[in-house]
Design a protein around this motif. Structure first.
Motif, mmCIF file in Angstrom:
data_model
loop_
_atom_site.group_PDB
_atom_site.id
_atom_site.type_symbol
_atom_site.label_atom_id
_atom_site.label_comp_id
_atom_site.label_asym_id
_atom_site.label_seq_id
_atom_site.Cartn_x
_atom_site.Cartn_y
_atom_site.Cartn_z
ATOM 1 N N VAL A 1 -24.528 -0.508 2.531
ATOM 2 C CA VAL A 1 -25.027 -0.281 3.900
ATOM 3 C C VAL A 1 -25.887 0.975 3.932
ATOM 4 N N ARG A 2 -25.432 2.023 3.238
ATOM 5 C CA ARG A 2 -26.202 3.292 3.209
ATOM 6 C C ARG A 2 -27.591 3.077 2.634
ATOM 7 N N ASN A 3 -27.705 2.192 1.670
ATOM 8 C CA ASN A 3 -29.005 1.965 1.026
ATOM 9 C C ASN A 3 -30.000 1.270 1.955
ATOM 10 N N GLU A 4 -29.503 0.517 2.924
ATOM 11 C CA GLU A 4 -30.401 -0.246 3.792
ATOM 12 C C GLU A 4 -30.628 0.403 5.152
ATOM 13 N N LEU A 5 -29.892 1.450 5.449
ATOM 14 C CA LEU A 5 -30.073 2.153 6.725
ATOM 15 C C LEU A 5 -30.590 3.570 6.470
ATOM 16 N N LYS A 6 -31.495 4.040 7.339
ATOM 17 C CA LYS A 6 -31.959 5.417 7.257
ATOM 18 C C LYS A 6 -31.200 6.215 8.318
ATOM 19 N N PHE A 7 -30.420 7.224 7.878
ATOM 20 C CA PHE A 7 -29.639 8.039 8.804
ATOM 21 C C PHE A 7 -30.420 9.304 9.147
ATOM 22 N N VAL A 8 -30.630 9.536 10.449
ATOM 23 C CA VAL A 8 -31.336 10.736 10.925
ATOM 24 C C VAL A 8 -30.294 11.636 11.576
ATOM 25 N N LEU A 9 -30.114 12.839 11.027
ATOM 26 C CA LEU A 9 -29.119 13.777 11.539
ATOM 27 C C LEU A 9 -29.779 14.709 12.546
ATOM 28 N N VAL A 10 -29.239 14.789 13.746
ATOM 29 C CA VAL A 10 -29.853 15.596 14.804
ATOM 30 C C VAL A 10 -28.813 16.517 15.426
ATOM 31 N N LEU B 1 -31.364 17.028 21.602
ATOM 32 C CA LEU B 1 -31.930 15.796 22.131
ATOM 33 C C LEU B 1 -33.429 15.684 21.829
ATOM 34 N N ASP B 2 -34.120 16.817 21.712
ATOM 35 C CA ASP B 2 -35.555 16.776 21.384
ATOM 36 C C ASP B 2 -35.779 16.039 20.071
ATOM 37 N N GLU B 3 -34.898 16.273 19.094
ATOM 38 C CA GLU B 3 -35.020 15.601 17.796
ATOM 39 C C GLU B 3 -34.776 14.093 17.952
ATOM 40 N N VAL B 4 -33.860 13.737 18.851
ATOM 41 C CA VAL B 4 -33.574 12.316 19.105
ATOM 42 C C VAL B 4 -34.832 11.635 19.645
ATOM 43 N N LEU B 5 -35.468 12.268 20.631
ATOM 44 C CA LEU B 5 -36.651 11.684 21.266
ATOM 45 C C LEU B 5 -37.801 11.522 20.272
ATOM 46 N N LYS B 6 -37.927 12.467 19.356
ATOM 47 C CA LYS B 6 -39.009 12.427 18.354
ATOM 48 C C LYS B 6 -38.895 11.159 17.514
ATOM 49 N N HIS B 7 -37.648 10.758 17.172
ATOM 50 C CA HIS B 7 -37.454 9.585 16.314
ATOM 51 C C HIS B 7 -37.286 8.294 17.102
ATOM 52 N N ALA B 8 -36.857 8.394 18.367
ATOM 53 C CA ALA B 8 -36.514 7.192 19.118
ATOM 54 C C ALA B 8 -37.672 6.644 19.947
ATOM 55 N N LEU B 9 -38.508 7.542 20.503
ATOM 56 C CA LEU B 9 -39.557 7.088 21.410
ATOM 57 C C LEU B 9 -40.853 6.831 20.661
ATOM 58 N N ALA B 10 -41.583 5.809 21.082
ATOM 59 C CA ALA B 10 -42.866 5.459 20.463
ATOM 60 C C ALA B 10 -43.978 5.662 21.489
ATOM 61 N N GLY B 11 -45.242 5.785 21.017
ATOM 62 C CA GLY B 11 -46.390 5.829 21.921
ATOM 63 C C GLY B 11 -46.488 7.122 22.706
#
Length: 777
Positions: free
Chosen positions: A749-758, A761-771
């Motif tokens: 599972v670890r090999n197929e998922l990319k884990f982003v450690l934050v 919340l600013d870091e969350v928005l950087k990876h979660a929001l598009a456009g």
């Protein structure tokens, strides 16, 4: 017998006694009217009339409740006592009958008619007197309760009537019978009546004597039997006869010596054996003592199995029988390693906590097998009586030891693997708290001197390896939980379930249904579909039931010659198991505004959770729907407050809360949801809706949010990651402090998922929001 003049005197009702003429008697008087009557009599001529109540219990008797014939008496002495009562000494003068009553509020006066008694006697009176004295003498000899001095006093009396009264006053008669004698005014009739009474009393005494002799003979017979039994024992001993109780005692002595029990227990056993030898076999106590001795002998006191300290072999057994569960296996192997080095380690006390069906009970059995120890299991589900654990006192009928001692007898060794199943399902009531009784059992510092109420002697449990199982740790009292080493079994991953199903469950069910490998085949994709769409659980019980259903259908088709070989695929799975019963969360097909994917932990594993936010014209009302718990609602409020405080930085209209009503909805509204870990998901969905920036479809997230935008750690990361992988997500945002939990996630599972450690919340928005920001919003 002539009647004489009529006189008016005060009346004193008596309770439970009466006075005959010529008798001198002390009375204690406490009733108000009776005291007034005494004082009136003292003021007049000291004369008062004593009549007896018909019922003792009545405090204020009326006229009909007092006998009409009584005794006119003279008050000789009167003394007031400190407690308010009056002690009075009265002397009976003569019989009299009440003619008329005069009742006032203070006292009761009566008009009486006296009976004159003829003191002269004729020959018949003399004969009656002698007979009465003779019968009285015989009664005294039988009774032995009346002294010879009393007889001498009675014999000195010359008047027949007075003698009859005196004898009656010494007999243990009922009040009614004594009143009848008082009412018998004619002297001859009175003498005859008293003679009849004495004869009746003599008959009663004779009967009592016969009964006493009968009881004495019965006791003598028992003593005789005991003496003969002792003689028989002596004869058997001389002849070397081993039958009977002597041989039994000899056999028990040998067994006690062979058990290897500690000296203090052996001393108690021999003491009880000595009692058993003396007590007759017919006695109920004999069976109680024998039962107790049987328990002492059958318990293991020194017998132990030798541990197989081959770590490689133990590891192989655990791996063969259980897939996954690495922490438990590691703990057992550590124990074996320390035992190999020290050979004196106390038995560990483990608690396997996890959902139903994950293999807790079968794992304990495998641990016993890997250690080469005997295995014993007791179920604690529903136990609410303390004596179930500690046993009953031997004073109770049907007393027996508690479940711990019973389990040790069943194990027959002092070092078994002892499974306490369902320890979280004990309850308590007026019969005691069984969980408190277990505190001594599960404390390594105390259980070497465990005390059972039935056995009474201390028993060593320190070499036992206790394994408890529980579904819910919250229901186990804190002191009991503190004594156990908790090992959490979270459940199986989808990959683990596939492996378990192929290697264990399918083979087991095919054998149970008489199918050969050549007759039934289940493809991997079909097995995954069974797991995903027909079960929702952390364990594999439901999966095993579904495989059993497949085997039954296959057996029917093969027997009815429809097919010789069955292959289960995704195309024909509904023919065997029906329509799909469950759905699982899947990733969105495109980026969407106001919709974020959260990761949730449930009792049957992990799942994905879509959080939707909708804006509508209004005045800043925040609406939350989806059957959310209080903690989840508070997370939404915290996210809302954070966004208001950072509106400018987030390029959101600062007055948005005055222009829009905000509705947050979590689908599957019938399922209760709670917990703080949806905090960053709610905040992301809110910001997406307010800014017009879509949320990336491949991103899932979990984390608690604070009012300052910090992301706090959460639990259940392993299950949440598995649900993300199953749903087709490729990126998972998790709190930085959960980095330590990444090692628990399966490598595939670890090999197929990319884990982003934050951490913000600013870091969350950087990876979660598009456009970019949608200006129309």
């Amino acid at each position: 017998m002539a009647k004489k003049e009529q006189t008016i005197v005060p009346l004193l009702p008596l309770r439970g006694l009466l006075v005959y003429p010529t008798m001198v008697l002390h009375l204690d008087v406490g009733r108000d009217k009776s005291i007034q009557a005494l004082e009136k009599a003292m003021m007049d001529d000291h004369m008062i009339f004593l009549a007896t109540q018909k019922e003792i219990s009545i405090d204020e008797p009326n006229i009909d409740e007092i006998y009409r014939i009584g005794t006119l008496t003279r008050i000789k002495q009167m003394l007031k006592l400190p407690n308010g009562t009056i002690r009075v000494l009265v002397e009976g003068i003569q019989r009299a009958e009440i003619i008329h009553y005069y009742e006032t509020e203070e006292l009761l006066e009566v008009e009486i008619q006296k009976f004159e008694e003829n003191v002269s006697k004729d020959a018949e009176d003399e004969a009656l007197m002698r007979s009465m004295l003779d019968y009285f003498d015989q009664y005294i000899k039988l009774s032995k309760k009346i002294s010879q001095e009393t007889y001498a006093t009675v014999a000195d009396v010359d008047e027949p009537g007075r003698m009859a009264d005196l004898i009656t006053s010494h007999l243990p008669l009922k009040l009614k019978e004594k009143q009848e004698v008082l009412e018998t005014v004619d002297v001859k009739k009175r003498l005859n009546k008293v003679i009849d009474i004495i004869n009746n009393e003599k008959e009663v005494l004779n009967l009592e004597k016969k009964i006493g002799q009968r009881v004495k003979r019965s006791m003598e017979r028992t003593q005789k039997e005991y003496y003969l039994r002792e003689q028989m024992k002596a004869i058997q001993k001389e002849l070397g006869d081993k039958e009977g109780k002597t041989g039994e005692v000899s056999s028990l002595t040998e067994k006690i010596e062979e058990t290897g029990m500690p000296e203090h227990v052996k001393k108690t056993a021999f003491k009880e054996l000595e009692r058993y030898e003396k007590v007759p076999s017919s006695s109920a106590e004999s069976a109680v003592i024998r039962n107790y001795l049987d328990w002492l002998i059958s318990l293991p006191w020194s017998k132990a199995t030798e541990d197989t300290l081959d770590i490689q072999n133990a590891e192989k057994i655990l791996e063969d029988e259980h897939y996954g569960l690495e922490k438990v296996k590691e703990r057992v192997l550590e124990y074996l390693a320390v035992q190999q080095l020290t050979s004196s380690l106390k038995g560990p006390i483990l608690c396997l906590a996890g959902p139903p069906g994950v293999g807790k009970t079968s794992l304990a059995r495998s641990v016993a097998k890997s250690l080469n120890r005997n295995f014993v299991r007791i179920s604690l589900g529903g136990v609410r009586d303390e004596s179930e654990i500690r046993g009953h006192r031997r004073t109770y009928v049907g007393a027996m030891p508690g479940r711990i001692i019973q389990g040790m007898k069943k194990a027959s060794t002092i070092n078994p693997v002892f499974l306490l199943d369902e320890i979280d399902k004990m309850s308590s009531d007026f019969r005691g708290d069984p969980s408190s009784a277990l505190l001594e059992v599960l404390d390594p510092e105390q259980n070497h001197t465990f005390s059972d109420h039935y056995i009474e002697e201390t028993y060593d449990l320190s070499k036992v390896m206790f394994i408890a199982t529980a579904n819910n740790l919250a229901t186990i009292p804190a002191p009991l939980r503190d004594r156990m080493e908790i090992i959490t079994i979270a459940g199986y991953t989808e990959l683990e379930k596939v492996h378990i199903a192929k290697e264990h469950l399918l083979t087991k069910q095919m054998n149970a249904h008489g199918l050969k490998k050549s007759q039934l085949q289940i493809r991997d994709d079909a097995m995954k579909s069974v797991i995903r769409y027909y079960t929702r659980e952390a364990g594999v019980r439901g999966l095993e039931r579904q495989l059993a259903a497949v085997c039954r259908k296959a057996a029917k088709k093969i027997v009815s010659n429809e097919k010789k070989k069955i292959v289960l695929t995704n195309k024909n799975i509904e023919d065997f198991l029906g329509k799909k019963q469950f759905r699982y969360g899947q990733a969105e097909f495109e980026d969407q505004i106001g919709v974020a994917t959260g990761l949730a932990y449930t009792t049957v594993g992990g799942d994905t959770l879509s959080i939707e936010v909708s804006l509508s014209p209004g005045k800043g009302k925040l609406i939350l729907t989806g059957k959310l718990g209080d903690v989840m609602k508070e997370s939404a409020q915290a996210a809302f407050s954070y966004i208001r405080s950072r509106a400018n930085d987030l390029k959101i209209d600062p007055d948005f809360h005055e222009k829009h009503d905000i509705h947050i909805h979590v689908p599957e509204g019938a399922v209760p949801k709670d917990g703080p870990s949806a905090g960053i998901t709610m905040a992301t969905a809110l910001i997406s809706a307010l800014t017009g920036r879509p949320v990336r479809k491949e991103v899932g997230m979990t984390g608690e949010i604070t009012l300052r935008g910090r992301v706090l750690p959460i639990g259940g990361l392993k299950e949440k990651s598995l649900s993300a992988h199953r749903a087709g997500l490729t990126k998972v945002i998790v709190p930085k402090e959960n980095e330590k939990d990444l090692d628990d996630i399966p490598e595939s599972v670890r090999n197929e998922l990319k884990f982003v450690l934050v951490s913000q919340l600013d870091e969350v928005l950087k990876h979660a929001l598009a456009g970019e920001v949608n200006e129309s919003n």
